[in-house]
Design a protein around this motif. Sequence first.
Motif, PDB file in Angstrom:
ATOM      1  N   VAL A  19       0.852  -1.174   0.000  1.00 30.98           N
ATOM      2  CA  VAL A  19       0.000   0.000   0.000  1.00 30.98           C
ATOM      3  C   VAL A  19       0.895   1.233   0.000  1.00 30.98           C
ATOM      4  N   VAL A  20       0.622   2.143  -0.933  1.00 32.98           N
ATOM      5  CA  VAL A  20       1.375   3.386  -1.047  1.00 32.98           C
ATOM      6  C   VAL A  20       0.444   4.514  -0.627  1.00 32.98           C
ATOM      7  N   PRO A  21       0.836   5.329   0.381  1.00 34.44           N
ATOM      8  CA  PRO A  21      -0.054   6.403   0.810  1.00 34.44           C
ATOM      9  C   PRO A  21      -0.306   7.408  -0.304  1.00 34.44           C
ATOM     10  N   PRO A  22      -1.460   8.105  -0.276  1.00 31.06           N
ATOM     11  CA  PRO A  22      -1.773   9.066  -1.329  1.00 31.06           C
ATOM     12  C   PRO A  22      -0.762  10.205  -1.361  1.00 31.06           C
ATOM     13  N   ASP A  23      -0.480  10.654  -2.562  1.00 32.89           N
ATOM     14  CA  ASP A  23       0.439  11.766  -2.789  1.00 32.89           C
ATOM     15  C   ASP A  23      -0.211  12.689  -3.808  1.00 32.89           C
ATOM     16  N   ILE A  24      -0.448  13.958  -3.432  1.00 35.72           N
ATOM     17  CA  ILE A  24      -1.022  14.930  -4.366  1.00 35.72           C
ATOM     18  C   ILE A  24       0.119  15.528  -5.178  1.00 35.72           C
ATOM     19  N   LEU A  25       0.019  15.401  -6.488  1.00 39.33           N
ATOM     20  CA  LEU A  25       1.072  15.891  -7.373  1.00 39.33           C
ATOM     21  C   LEU A  25       0.999  17.411  -7.480  1.00 39.33           C
ATOM     22  N   ASP A  26       2.146  18.066  -7.359  1.00 43.11           N
ATOM     23  CA  ASP A  26       2.189  19.530  -7.461  1.00 43.11           C
ATOM     24  C   ASP A  26       1.721  20.010  -8.825  1.00 43.11           C
ATOM     25  N   TYR A  27       2.080  19.296  -9.864  1.00 39.83           N
ATOM     26  CA  TYR A  27       1.648  19.659 -11.214  1.00 39.83           C
ATOM     27  C   TYR A  27       0.958  18.447 -11.788  1.00 39.83           C
ATOM     28  N   PRO A  28      -0.195  18.523 -12.322  1.00 47.05           N
ATOM     29  CA  PRO A  28      -0.974  19.683 -12.739  1.00 47.05           C
ATOM     30  C   PRO A  28      -2.036  20.112 -11.738  1.00 47.05           C
ATOM     31  N   THR A  29      -1.881  19.812 -10.446  1.00 51.21           N
ATOM     32  CA  THR A  29      -2.868  20.236  -9.454  1.00 51.21           C
ATOM     33  C   THR A  29      -2.969  21.760  -9.430  1.00 51.21           C
ATOM     34  N   SER A  30      -4.198  22.266  -9.330  1.00 55.05           N
ATOM     35  CA  SER A  30      -4.457  23.705  -9.341  1.00 55.05           C
ATOM     36  C   SER A  30      -3.863  24.386  -8.114  1.00 55.05           C
ATOM     37  N   THR A  31      -3.489  25.655  -8.289  1.00 59.34           N
ATOM     38  CA  THR A  31      -3.050  26.476  -7.173  1.00 59.34           C
ATOM     39  C   THR A  31      -4.203  27.395  -6.777  1.00 59.34           C
ATOM     40  N   ASP A  32      -3.969  28.290  -5.816  1.00 60.07           N
ATOM     41  CA  ASP A  32      -5.009  29.232  -5.407  1.00 60.07           C
ATOM     42  C   ASP A  32      -5.436  30.087  -6.592  1.00 60.07           C
ATOM     43  N   MET A  33      -6.753  30.363  -6.672  1.00 55.95           N
ATOM     44  CA  MET A  33      -7.286  31.167  -7.771  1.00 55.95           C
ATOM     45  C   MET A  33      -8.294  32.173  -7.242  1.00 55.95           C
ATOM     46  N   VAL A  34      -8.395  33.297  -7.931  1.00 55.67           N
ATOM     47  CA  VAL A  34      -9.433  34.292  -7.656  1.00 55.67           C
ATOM     48  C   VAL A  34     -10.190  34.488  -8.961  1.00 55.67           C
ATOM     49  N   VAL A  35     -11.527  34.322  -8.916  1.00 55.57           N
ATOM     50  CA  VAL A  35     -12.345  34.490 -10.111  1.00 55.57           C
ATOM     51  C   VAL A  35     -13.535  35.372  -9.773  1.00 55.57           C
ATOM     52  N   ASP A  36     -14.072  35.999 -10.791  1.00 59.39           N
ATOM     53  CA  ASP A  36     -15.256  36.843 -10.612  1.00 59.39           C
ATOM     54  C   ASP A  36     -16.493  35.982 -10.418  1.00 59.39           C
ATOM     55  N   GLU A  37     -17.447  36.498  -9.636  1.00 57.41           N
ATOM     56  CA  GLU A  37     -18.709  35.803  -9.447  1.00 57.41           C
ATOM     57  C   GLU A  37     -19.396  35.650 -10.794  1.00 57.41           C
ATOM     58  N   GLY A  38     -19.938  34.470 -11.055  1.00 55.85           N
ATOM     59  CA  GLY A  38     -20.601  34.185 -12.316  1.00 55.85           C
ATOM     60  C   GLY A  38     -19.671  33.599 -13.363  1.00 55.85           C
ATOM     61  N   ALA A  39     -18.379  33.536 -13.047  1.00 54.88           N
ATOM     62  CA  ALA A  39     -17.407  32.990 -13.993  1.00 54.88           C
ATOM     63  C   ALA A  39     -17.286  31.478 -13.815  1.00 54.88           C
ATOM     64  N   ASN A  40     -16.701  30.838 -14.802  1.00 50.01           N
ATOM     65  CA  ASN A  40     -16.395  29.413 -14.715  1.00 50.01           C
ATOM     66  C   ASN A  40     -14.946  29.256 -14.283  1.00 50.01           C
ATOM     67  N   VAL A  41     -14.673  28.183 -13.577  1.00 50.70           N
ATOM     68  CA  VAL A  41     -13.302  27.885 -13.165  1.00 50.70           C
ATOM     69  C   VAL A  41     -13.091  26.378 -13.271  1.00 50.70           C
ATOM     70  N   THR A  42     -11.891  25.983 -13.645  1.00 51.40           N
ATOM     71  CA  THR A  42     -11.524  24.577 -13.711  1.00 51.40           C
ATOM     72  C   THR A  42     -10.472  24.314 -12.645  1.00 51.40           C
ATOM     73  N   LEU A  43     -10.754  23.372 -11.776  1.00 50.24           N
ATOM     74  CA  LEU A  43      -9.815  22.994 -10.727  1.00 50.24           C
ATOM     75  C   LEU A  43      -9.382  21.555 -10.945  1.00 50.24           C
ATOM     76  N   GLN A  44      -8.119  21.272 -10.674  1.00 42.91           N
ATOM     77  CA  GLN A  44      -7.618  19.910 -10.792  1.00 42.91           C
ATOM     78  C   GLN A  44      -6.918  19.504  -9.509  1.00 42.91           C
ATOM     79  N   CYS A  45      -7.133  18.277  -9.097  1.00 39.57           N
ATOM     80  CA  CYS A  45      -6.403  17.681  -7.991  1.00 39.57           C
ATOM     81  C   CYS A  45      -5.982  16.297  -8.463  1.00 39.57           C
ATOM     82  N   ILE A  46      -4.712  16.141  -8.731  1.00 36.49           N
ATOM     83  CA  ILE A  46      -4.201  14.870  -9.241  1.00 36.49           C
ATOM     84  C   ILE A  46      -3.422  14.187  -8.119  1.00 36.49           C
TER      85      ILE A  46
END
Length: 79
Positions: A19-46
């Motif tokens: 068993v290998v413990p989970p590891d969140i990859l730095d890339y392409p995982t999303s970083t902090d984002m600021v978006v306008d209300e009503g906008a679309n955003v794509t987030l990734q957690c790999i």
Amino acid sequence: MCQINTDPMKSQRGYLSVVVPPDILDYPTSTDMVVDEGANVTLQCIARGLPDPKVIWKREDGEKIDLQNNSQGTVYIYI
């Protein structure tokens, strides 16, 4: 396999799941984002591990997240 050198030899075979413990990859995982209300955003957690980690999205305030797609750790959100 475990073996005892007797006459006759005695052995026992077993199976081990590594068993290998989970590891969140730095890339392409999303970083902090600021978006306008009503906008679309794509987030990734790999993440990787064994067994494959399950990515779950939730808000700090407990409100529902309207997910359009949650495949391979990618989520498209309408804010």
